[in-house]
Enzyme design. Structure first.
Site, PDB file in Angstrom:
ATOM      1  CE1 TYR A 219      -4.812   3.848   8.950  1.00  0.00           C
ATOM      2  CE2 TYR A 219      -5.185   3.510  11.465  1.00  0.00           C
ATOM      3  CZ  TYR A 219      -4.603   2.969  10.305  1.00  0.00           C
ATOM      4  OH  TYR A 219      -3.386   2.068  10.564  1.00  0.00           O
TER       5      TYR A 219
ATOM      6  CG  HIS B  15      -1.970  -0.956   1.173  1.00  0.00           C
ATOM      7  ND1 HIS B  15      -3.151  -0.667   1.617  1.00  0.00           N
ATOM      8  CD2 HIS B  15      -2.031  -2.245   0.668  1.00  0.00           C
ATOM      9  CE1 HIS B  15      -3.882  -1.764   1.527  1.00  0.00           C
ATOM     10  NE2 HIS B  15      -3.513  -2.482   0.846  1.00  0.00           N
TER      11      HIS B  15
ATOM     12  CE1 TYR C 194      -0.660   3.602   9.941  1.00  0.00           C
ATOM     13  CE2 TYR C 194       0.125   2.925   7.804  1.00  0.00           C
ATOM     14  CZ  TYR C 194      -0.830   2.650   8.709  1.00  0.00           C
ATOM     15  OH  TYR C 194      -1.888   1.816   8.488  1.00  0.00           O
TER      16      TYR C 194
ATOM     17  N   PRO D 289      -3.487  -0.040  18.999  1.00  0.00           N
ATOM     18  CG  PRO D 289      -5.265  -1.526  18.307  1.00  0.00           C
ATOM     19  CD  PRO D 289      -4.738  -0.747  19.630  1.00  0.00           C
TER      20      PRO D 289
ATOM     21  CE  LYS E 212       4.822   3.094  13.475  1.00  0.00           C
ATOM     22  NZ  LYS E 212       4.321   2.528  12.397  1.00  0.00           N
TER      23      LYS E 212
HETATM   24  P1  RFL Z   1       2.834 -12.118  21.377  1.00  0.00           P
HETATM   25  O1  RFL Z   1       2.703 -12.193  19.697  1.00  0.00           O
HETATM   26  O2  RFL Z   1       1.817 -12.165  22.131  1.00  0.00           O
HETATM   27  O3  RFL Z   1       3.748 -13.545  21.353  1.00  0.00           O
HETATM   28  C1  RFL Z   1       4.009 -13.902  22.761  1.00  0.00           C
HETATM   29  C2  RFL Z   1       4.038 -15.549  22.623  1.00  0.00           C
HETATM   30  O4  RFL Z   1       4.468 -16.088  24.008  1.00  0.00           O
HETATM   31  C3  RFL Z   1       3.652 -16.972  24.391  1.00  0.00           C
HETATM   32  N1  RFL Z   1       3.595 -16.916  25.723  1.00  0.00           N
HETATM   33  C4  RFL Z   1       4.362 -18.041  26.581  1.00  0.00           C
HETATM   34  N2  RFL Z   1       5.013 -19.075  26.006  1.00  0.00           N
HETATM   35  C5  RFL Z   1       5.644 -19.839  26.978  1.00  0.00           C
HETATM   36  N3  RFL Z   1       5.341 -19.622  28.270  1.00  0.00           N
HETATM   37  C6  RFL Z   1       4.618 -18.716  28.710  1.00  0.00           C
HETATM   38  N4  RFL Z   1       4.792 -18.424  29.976  1.00  0.00           N
HETATM   39  C7  RFL Z   1       4.200 -17.757  27.917  1.00  0.00           C
HETATM   40  N5  RFL Z   1       3.492 -16.682  27.914  1.00  0.00           N
HETATM   41  C8  RFL Z   1       2.956 -16.386  26.774  1.00  0.00           C
HETATM   42  C9  RFL Z   1       2.374 -16.672  23.814  1.00  0.00           C
HETATM   43  O5  RFL Z   1       1.421 -18.099  23.733  1.00  0.00           O
HETATM   44  C10 RFL Z   1       2.601 -16.066  22.450  1.00  0.00           C
HETATM   45  O6  RFL Z   1       2.688 -17.131  21.474  1.00  0.00           O
HETATM   46  O7  RFL Z   1       4.210 -11.289  21.279  1.00  0.00           O
HETATM   47  P2  RFL Z   1       5.259 -10.812  20.183  1.00  0.00           P
HETATM   48  O8  RFL Z   1       5.968 -11.757  19.644  1.00  0.00           O
HETATM   49  O9  RFL Z   1       6.216  -9.516  21.245  1.00  0.00           O
HETATM   50  O10 RFL Z   1       4.403  -9.874  19.368  1.00  0.00           O
HETATM   51  C11 RFL Z   1       3.887  -8.687  19.525  1.00  0.00           C
HETATM   52  C12 RFL Z   1       2.479  -8.464  18.314  1.00  0.00           C
HETATM   53  O11 RFL Z   1       1.870  -9.758  18.425  1.00  0.00           O
HETATM   54  C13 RFL Z   1       1.727  -7.427  19.012  1.00  0.00           C
HETATM   55  O12 RFL Z   1       2.553  -6.234  19.122  1.00  0.00           O
HETATM   56  C14 RFL Z   1       0.666  -7.063  17.570  1.00  0.00           C
HETATM   57  O13 RFL Z   1      -0.128  -8.160  17.457  1.00  0.00           O
HETATM   58  C15 RFL Z   1       0.293  -5.843  17.718  1.00  0.00           C
HETATM   59  N6  RFL Z   1      -0.704  -5.364  16.796  1.00  0.00           N
HETATM   60  C16 RFL Z   1      -0.387  -4.575  15.463  1.00  0.00           C
HETATM   61  N7  RFL Z   1       1.027  -4.687  15.491  1.00  0.00           N
HETATM   62  C17 RFL Z   1       1.445  -4.183  14.281  1.00  0.00           C
HETATM   63  O14 RFL Z   1       2.782  -3.959  14.045  1.00  0.00           O
HETATM   64  N8  RFL Z   1       0.609  -3.665  13.297  1.00  0.00           N
HETATM   65  C18 RFL Z   1      -0.620  -3.790  13.259  1.00  0.00           C
HETATM   66  O15 RFL Z   1      -1.321  -3.554  12.285  1.00  0.00           O
HETATM   67  C19 RFL Z   1      -1.116  -4.469  14.561  1.00  0.00           C
HETATM   68  N9  RFL Z   1      -2.629  -4.327  14.629  1.00  0.00           N
HETATM   69  C20 RFL Z   1      -2.174  -5.485  16.962  1.00  0.00           C
HETATM   70  C21 RFL Z   1      -3.141  -5.259  15.786  1.00  0.00           C
HETATM   71  C22 RFL Z   1      -2.630  -6.375  17.882  1.00  0.00           C
HETATM   72  C23 RFL Z   1      -4.034  -6.576  18.176  1.00  0.00           C
HETATM   73  N10 RFL Z   1      -4.558  -7.088  19.072  1.00  0.00           N
HETATM   74  C24 RFL Z   1      -5.411  -8.369  19.100  1.00  0.00           C
HETATM   75  C25 RFL Z   1      -3.980  -6.923  20.384  1.00  0.00           C
HETATM   76  C26 RFL Z   1      -4.254  -5.429  15.863  1.00  0.00           C
HETATM   77  C27 RFL Z   1      -4.904  -5.765  17.034  1.00  0.00           C
HETATM   78  C28 RFL Z   1      -6.509  -5.959  16.936  1.00  0.00           C
HETATM   79  C1  PHB Z   2      -5.271  -4.701  10.988  1.00  0.00           C
HETATM   80  O1  PHB Z   2      -5.418  -4.882   9.788  1.00  0.00           O
HETATM   81  O2  PHB Z   2      -5.273  -5.529  11.765  1.00  0.00           O
HETATM   82  C2  PHB Z   2      -4.866  -3.129  11.318  1.00  0.00           C
HETATM   83  C3  PHB Z   2      -4.610  -2.395  10.498  1.00  0.00           C
HETATM   84  C4  PHB Z   2      -4.042  -0.932  10.972  1.00  0.00           C
HETATM   85  C5  PHB Z   2      -4.204  -0.698  12.277  1.00  0.00           C
HETATM   86  C6  PHB Z   2      -4.237  -1.723  13.154  1.00  0.00           C
HETATM   87  C7  PHB Z   2      -4.875  -3.094  12.676  1.00  0.00           C
HETATM   88  O3  PHB Z   2      -3.804   0.453  12.791  1.00  0.00           O
END
Ligand code: RFL
Ligand code: PHB
Length: 390
Positions: free
Chosen positions: A200, A72, A384, A292, A296
């Site tokens: 957004y 994008h 971004y 979110p 980031k």
């Molecule tokens: P994770 O992905 O939470 O992975 C941690 C892993 O550790 C495991 N775990 C354990 N394993 C062993 N022993 C234990 N005691 C444990 N406790 C936990 C868990 O099961 C899991 O598998 O952390 P990590 O690797 O630091 O990654 C971070 C990302 O997942 C997170 O920051 C993003 O998903 C945030 N986020 C977004 N980030 C972006 O860069 N771009 C996006 O567009 C974006 N959109 C989002 C998001 C997060 C969202 N939610 C659900 C919070 C959109 C949403 C809706």
């Molecule tokens: C997503 O596609 O899940 C998404 C996109 C942009 C954001 C957060 C989540 O800022």
């Protein structure tokens, strides 16, 4: 069991770190509490910064991202009944890719196994020991059997609710936190995209976001009460809320489709410092959380483990601990910039129930400035797409 680097958590941080270390000839074992099927199907992030794409490509795990992800070059900001395009590529020379986090996870797990990497799924009772010595260890149970993994370093990549951060004594840690009074209601929809780019939207009823997952699956969000229950939201109610918040005077229409997943997420900003205690290092959500709105979270996790992999390489190949010692300071510079950006995007787009008319006008003035000043649009765009790595 012995290894060089014990990694707790098979999220993007843990899996990518394990693979980057492997490429540098450093052995690791990843311990994950969930099943492979579970980590490969949990719906989370979608937006990859240019730098994240570069890291994944250089690590040899970018093939599917390049073919199935969508590049994008801009995003749209909607408010006051109109849409305004921020041309990311024109303003920064960089772009983003929309490619689901669980697809990145699948690519990384496949790459680890193809290289005989060790990931232990469904481990329980994980605890970290002797991190202030030169021979730390991780104890856990696997298949009901108690086990011990001895390593030179332990890296906590176990997310916000993991055990690694609480293993650093409270009196040595400082946490910074802001919890927002709203959440996001997220849905997955079977339909064609409504828009070629993410939208957004700021609206008197609250924020809404149009994102995508593939040509046939769309990802939509709208601001909600974080304590609400998905069962209170029929499909009809969801669509009428999204239509109300998203439709503009230019005739653009949201496409409906079958909703096949609904969830509500809370929103917080959080930073824990230091990100190191002895031979325990934290990376990703284990150390920091962003709301979110700036997309980031996963990108920060990738930036952390990129730094850690380079610092560990320096330690093993040159015997130099300097970069490891500087990890907290180096990583936190990027983290705090992303914290500010995510807070700013969140503040600019969401409805705050306690906002005075004065604050509402400030919010509108800021949005108008961002879409009318090239300097302001560039500030949004460069954050971004992701600032270059230090
Ligand atoms: P994770 O992905 O939470 O992975 C941690 C892993 O550790 C495991 N775990 C354990 N394993 C062993 N022993 C234990 N005691 C444990 N406790 C936990 C868990 O099961 C899991 O598998 O952390 P990590 O690797 O630091 O990654 C971070 C990302 O997942 C997170 O920051 C993003 O998903 C945030 N986020 C977004 N980030 C972006 O860069 N771009 C996006 O567009 C974006 N959109 C989002 C998001 C997060 C969202 N939610 C659900 C919070 C959109 C949403 C809706
Ligand atoms: C997503 O596609 O899940 C998404 C996109 C942009 C954001 C957060 C989540 O800022």
């Amino acid at each position: 069991m012995n290894t060089q680097v014990a990694i707790i958590g098979a999220g993007p941080a843990g899996l990518l770190l394990s693979h980057l270390l492997h490429l540098k000839g450093i052995a690791s074992v990843v311990l994950e509490s969930r099943t492979r099927a579970d980590i490969e199907s949990t719906i989370r992030a979608g937006v990859l910064e240019q730098g994240t794409m570069d890291v994944l490509n250089e690590a040899g795990v970018g093939a599917r991202m390049r073919s199935e992800g969508a590049l994008h070059h801009g995003i749209e900001l909607a408010f006051g009944g109109q849409r305004h395009r921020i041309d990311l590529s024109d303003l920064t020379g960089r772009a983003i890719t929309v490619y689901a986090q669980h697809e990145v996870i699948k690519d990384l797990v496949a790459a680890r196994f193809a290289a005989d990497g060790q990931i232990l799924f469904e481990v329980n009772d994980v605890s970290v020991h002797d991190v202030d010595s030169e021979s730390p260890s991780v104890r856990f149970t696997h298949g009901g059997e108690p086990q011990q993994l001895n390593a030179d370093f332990v890296i906590g990549c176990d997310g916000f609710h993991g055990i690694s951060r609480p293993s650093i004594p409270d009196q040595l840690r400082r946490d910074y936190q802001r919890i927002y009074p709203f959440g996001w209601f997220g849905i997955l929809v079977e339909s064609d995209p409504s828009s070629e780019e993410l939208i957004y939207a700021q609206h008197a009823r609250g924020f809404a976001l149009v994102s995508t997952r593939s040509p046939k699956v769309q990802r939509l969000y709208f601001q909600c009460d974080p304590k609400d229950d998905v069962n209170n939201w029929s499909d009809d109610r969801i669509w009428s809320e999204l239509h109300a918040r998203l439709e503009n005077s230019d005739g653009w229409k949201l496409k409906e489709g079958r909703i096949f997943q609904k969830n509500i997420i809370g929103m917080r900003s959080f930073v824990s410092t230091p990100m190191q205690h002895g031979r325990l290092f934290l990376a990703g959500d284990a150390a920091h959380i962003v709301p979110p709105t700036g997309a980031k979270g996963m990108n920060l996790a990738v930036a952390d483990v990129r730094l850690l992999s380079m610092a560990l390489e320096e330690f093993y190949k040159k015997g130099r601990p300097d970069s490891l010692a500087a990890y907290t300071e180096t990583a936190l510079k990027r983290v705090w910039r992303a914290e500010h950006f995510s807070w700013w995007m969140t503040s600019m787009f969401h409805k705050f129930d306690d906002a005075s008319p004065f604050q509402q006008e400030l919010q509108r003035a800021e949005l108008e400035y961002v879409v009318s000043s090239r300097a302001a649009a560039t500030a949004l765009a460069e954050n971004y797409v992701g600032l270059p790595f230090a």
